[in-house]
Design a protein around this motif. Structure first.
Motif, PDB file in Angstrom:
ATOM      1  N   ALA A   8       0.812  -1.217   0.000  1.00  0.00           N
ATOM      2  CA  ALA A   8       0.000   0.000   0.000  1.00  0.00           C
ATOM      3  C   ALA A   8       0.846   1.267   0.000  1.00  0.00           C
ATOM      4  CB  ALA A   8      -0.938   0.001   1.207  1.00  0.00           C
ATOM      5  N   GLY A   9       2.018   1.234   0.612  1.00  0.00           N
ATOM      6  CA  GLY A   9       2.859   2.419   0.692  1.00  0.00           C
ATOM      7  C   GLY A   9       3.762   2.635  -0.507  1.00  0.00           C
ATOM      8  N   LEU A  10       3.758   1.716  -1.448  1.00  0.00           N
ATOM      9  CA  LEU A  10       4.635   1.860  -2.616  1.00  0.00           C
ATOM     10  C   LEU A  10       4.148   2.971  -3.539  1.00  0.00           C
ATOM     11  CD1 LEU A  10       5.405  -1.780  -3.809  1.00  0.00           C
ATOM     12  CD2 LEU A  10       6.988  -0.168  -2.791  1.00  0.00           C
ATOM     13  N   PRO A  11       5.066   3.727  -4.120  1.00  0.00           N
ATOM     14  CA  PRO A  11       4.658   4.690  -5.151  1.00  0.00           C
ATOM     15  C   PRO A  11       4.064   3.953  -6.360  1.00  0.00           C
ATOM     16  CG  PRO A  11       6.916   5.098  -4.428  1.00  0.00           C
ATOM     17  CD  PRO A  11       6.482   3.816  -3.805  1.00  0.00           C
ATOM     18  N   ALA A  12       3.295   4.668  -7.165  1.00  0.00           N
ATOM     19  CA  ALA A  12       2.591   4.054  -8.303  1.00  0.00           C
ATOM     20  C   ALA A  12       3.555   3.390  -9.286  1.00  0.00           C
ATOM     21  CB  ALA A  12       1.749   5.102  -9.017  1.00  0.00           C
ATOM     22  N   VAL A  13       4.706   4.005  -9.525  1.00  0.00           N
ATOM     23  CA  VAL A  13       5.680   3.445 -10.476  1.00  0.00           C
ATOM     24  C   VAL A  13       6.228   2.119  -9.959  1.00  0.00           C
ATOM     25  CG1 VAL A  13       7.915   3.852 -11.569  1.00  0.00           C
ATOM     26  CG2 VAL A  13       6.298   5.727 -11.337  1.00  0.00           C
ATOM     27  N   GLU A  14       6.554   2.064  -8.681  1.00  0.00           N
ATOM     28  CA  GLU A  14       7.089   0.827  -8.107  1.00  0.00           C
ATOM     29  C   GLU A  14       6.014  -0.253  -8.000  1.00  0.00           C
ATOM     30  OE1 GLU A  14       9.216   1.506  -4.497  1.00  0.00           O
ATOM     31  OE2 GLU A  14      10.521   3.009  -5.424  1.00  0.00           O
ATOM     32  N   LYS A  16       3.544  -0.689 -10.107  1.00  0.00           N
ATOM     33  CA  LYS A  16       3.414  -1.246 -11.457  1.00  0.00           C
ATOM     34  C   LYS A  16       4.628  -2.096 -11.811  1.00  0.00           C
ATOM     35  CE  LYS A  16       2.283  -0.318 -16.182  1.00  0.00           C
ATOM     36  NZ  LYS A  16       1.720   0.599 -17.138  1.00  0.00           N
ATOM     37  N   ARG A  17       5.784  -1.679 -11.392  1.00  0.00           N
ATOM     38  CA  ARG A  17       7.002  -2.443 -11.668  1.00  0.00           C
ATOM     39  C   ARG A  17       6.960  -3.797 -10.975  1.00  0.00           C
ATOM     40  NH1 ARG A  17      13.072  -0.603 -10.011  1.00  0.00           N
ATOM     41  NH2 ARG A  17      14.124  -2.372 -10.958  1.00  0.00           N
ATOM     42  N   LEU A  18       6.419  -3.851  -9.784  1.00  0.00           N
ATOM     43  CA  LEU A  18       6.360  -5.088  -9.022  1.00  0.00           C
ATOM     44  C   LEU A  18       5.260  -6.022  -9.515  1.00  0.00           C
ATOM     45  CD1 LEU A  18       7.494  -6.638  -6.565  1.00  0.00           C
ATOM     46  CD2 LEU A  18       5.704  -5.548  -5.224  1.00  0.00           C
ATOM     47  N   THR A  19       4.076  -5.478  -9.763  1.00  0.00           N
ATOM     48  CA  THR A  19       2.933  -6.325 -10.106  1.00  0.00           C
ATOM     49  C   THR A  19       2.700  -6.469 -11.603  1.00  0.00           C
ATOM     50  OG1 THR A  19       1.393  -4.471  -9.998  1.00  0.00           O
ATOM     51  CG2 THR A  19       1.739  -5.726  -7.978  1.00  0.00           C
ATOM     52  N   GLY A  20       3.128  -5.496 -12.384  1.00  0.00           N
ATOM     53  CA  GLY A  20       2.902  -5.534 -13.824  1.00  0.00           C
ATOM     54  C   GLY A  20       1.654  -4.795 -14.256  1.00  0.00           C
ATOM     55  N   VAL A  21       0.868  -4.287 -13.308  1.00  0.00           N
ATOM     56  CA  VAL A  21      -0.346  -3.526 -13.629  1.00  0.00           C
ATOM     57  C   VAL A  21      -0.374  -2.252 -12.791  1.00  0.00           C
ATOM     58  CG1 VAL A  21      -1.699  -5.570 -14.249  1.00  0.00           C
ATOM     59  CG2 VAL A  21      -1.765  -4.734 -11.917  1.00  0.00           C
ATOM     60  N   SER A  22      -1.090  -1.267 -13.279  1.00  0.00           N
ATOM     61  CA  SER A  22      -1.228  -0.023 -12.525  1.00  0.00           C
ATOM     62  C   SER A  22      -2.223  -0.220 -11.382  1.00  0.00           C
ATOM     63  CB  SER A  22      -1.700   1.101 -13.444  1.00  0.00           C
ATOM     64  OG  SER A  22      -3.011   0.830 -13.897  1.00  0.00           O
ATOM     65  N   ARG A  23      -2.263   0.735 -10.482  1.00  0.00           N
ATOM     66  CA  ARG A  23      -3.214   0.653  -9.361  1.00  0.00           C
ATOM     67  C   ARG A  23      -4.661   0.686  -9.866  1.00  0.00           C
ATOM     68  NH1 ARG A  23      -0.975   0.892  -4.319  1.00  0.00           N
ATOM     69  NH2 ARG A  23       1.062   1.871  -4.174  1.00  0.00           N
ATOM     70  N   GLU A  53      -7.778  -8.974  -2.564  1.00  0.00           N
ATOM     71  CA  GLU A  53      -6.620  -8.272  -3.117  1.00  0.00           C
ATOM     72  C   GLU A  53      -5.398  -9.180  -3.126  1.00  0.00           C
ATOM     73  OE1 GLU A  53      -8.457  -7.031  -0.625  1.00  0.00           O
ATOM     74  OE2 GLU A  53      -9.369  -5.221  -1.437  1.00  0.00           O
ATOM     75  N   ASP A  54      -5.218  -9.954  -2.052  1.00  0.00           N
ATOM     76  CA  ASP A  54      -4.075 -10.867  -1.990  1.00  0.00           C
ATOM     77  C   ASP A  54      -4.232 -12.030  -2.964  1.00  0.00           C
ATOM     78  OD1 ASP A  54      -2.563  -9.500  -0.029  1.00  0.00           O
ATOM     79  OD2 ASP A  54      -3.950 -10.200   1.491  1.00  0.00           O
ATOM     80  N   MET A  55      -5.467 -12.442  -3.208  1.00  0.00           N
ATOM     81  CA  MET A  55      -5.702 -13.498  -4.196  1.00  0.00           C
ATOM     82  C   MET A  55      -5.293 -13.013  -5.599  1.00  0.00           C
ATOM     83  SD  MET A  55      -9.267 -15.448  -5.072  1.00  0.00           S
ATOM     84  CE  MET A  55      -9.469 -16.242  -3.506  1.00  0.00           C
ATOM     85  N   ILE A  56      -5.631 -11.781  -5.908  1.00  0.00           N
ATOM     86  CA  ILE A  56      -5.251 -11.212  -7.207  1.00  0.00           C
ATOM     87  C   ILE A  56      -3.745 -10.996  -7.260  1.00  0.00           C
ATOM     88  CG2 ILE A  56      -5.508  -9.189  -8.699  1.00  0.00           C
ATOM     89  CD1 ILE A  56      -8.408  -9.036  -7.624  1.00  0.00           C
ATOM     90  N   LEU A  57      -3.174 -10.547  -6.163  1.00  0.00           N
ATOM     91  CA  LEU A  57      -1.724 -10.366  -6.098  1.00  0.00           C
ATOM     92  C   LEU A  57      -0.997 -11.698  -6.290  1.00  0.00           C
ATOM     93  CD1 LEU A  57       0.508  -8.290  -5.617  1.00  0.00           C
ATOM     94  CD2 LEU A  57       0.360  -8.823  -3.187  1.00  0.00           C
ATOM     95  N   MET A  58      -1.567 -12.764  -5.766  1.00  0.00           N
ATOM     96  CA  MET A  58      -0.996 -14.096  -5.950  1.00  0.00           C
ATOM     97  C   MET A  58      -1.001 -14.477  -7.432  1.00  0.00           C
ATOM     98  SD  MET A  58      -2.163 -17.762  -4.279  1.00  0.00           S
ATOM     99  CE  MET A  58      -3.266 -16.953  -3.213  1.00  0.00           C
ATOM    100  N   ALA A  59      -2.107 -14.194  -8.121  1.00  0.00           N
ATOM    101  CA  ALA A  59      -2.191 -14.501  -9.552  1.00  0.00           C
ATOM    102  C   ALA A  59      -1.204 -13.643 -10.343  1.00  0.00           C
ATOM    103  CB  ALA A  59      -3.610 -14.281 -10.054  1.00  0.00           C
ATOM    104  N   LEU A  60      -1.102 -12.374 -10.002  1.00  0.00           N
ATOM    105  CA  LEU A  60      -0.152 -11.492 -10.693  1.00  0.00           C
ATOM    106  C   LEU A  60       1.282 -11.950 -10.477  1.00  0.00           C
ATOM    107  CD1 LEU A  60      -1.752  -8.005  -9.965  1.00  0.00           C
ATOM    108  CD2 LEU A  60      -1.658  -9.190 -12.164  1.00  0.00           C
ATOM    109  N   THR A  61       1.587 -12.422  -9.276  1.00  0.00           N
ATOM    110  CA  THR A  61       2.919 -12.951  -8.994  1.00  0.00           C
ATOM    111  C   THR A  61       3.197 -14.162  -9.870  1.00  0.00           C
ATOM    112  OG1 THR A  61       2.768 -12.205  -6.708  1.00  0.00           O
ATOM    113  CG2 THR A  61       4.398 -13.891  -7.180  1.00  0.00           C
TER     114      THR A  61
END
Length: 156
Positions: A8-14, A16-23, A53-61
């Motif tokens: 939650a505290g990550l800037p928008a650029v980071e 997207k860099r981590l997950t591959g999608v924008s907020r 949210e964590d389920m989607i984050l798991m899929a994105l990972t």
């Protein structure tokens, strides 16, 4: 372990860099998946203890890093099978929604006002010799018995 709360505290650029999608895309994914999960849980389906949210984050990972279900499941303290089912549920739900459909190559061809580069990334088969076809040099080796050389198998 990465949870949505830790990102939650990550800037928008980071983010997207981590997950591959924008907020915004992530929020749309949550909006699409939430009714399906809620309806499933009303019927008595399994509970996901981390949150949607964590389920989607798991899929994105899984999609972004190509990690195995075992590794992702270990991060979320769940079995490999449950991790697979959760990621599969997110995939199928997002595929069914029209906002996450790709138009396809025909939509690109219909639009004439811009320039497009189309790259064919299809796999091409490896050329290998046919079993019943032409012989290769390795198969063509002729073993000739030399005159005067005793054979291991001869009983003379």
């Amino acid at each position: 372990m990465r949870t949505f709360q830790s990102l939650a505290g990550l800037p928008a650029v980071e983010f997207k860099r981590l997950t591959g999608v924008s907020r915004q895309t992530f929020a749309t994914m949550v909006e699409v998946v939430t009714p399906v999960i809620v309806a499933r849980q009303k019927k008595g389906g399994p509970r996901f203890k981390w949150g949607i949210e964590d389920m989607i984050l798991m899929a994105l990972t899984y999609w972004r890093e190509y990690r195995t279900y075992f590794h992702i499941g270990t991060d979320y303290t769940m079995s490999e099978g449950q991790c697979y089912r959760n990621i599969r549920l997110v995939e199928e739900t997002l595929i069914e929604d029209s906002r996450f459909h790709l138009k396809g190559k025909h939509a690109l061809l219909e639009k004439k006002d811009g320039r497009y580069t189309i790259i064919d990334v299809a796999e091409s088969p490896i050329e290998r010799p046919q079993k019943g076809g032409e012989k290769t040099s390795r198969n063509n080796t002729i073993l000739v018995k030399r005159s005067g050389t005793p054979s291991k198998h001869s009983s003379s």
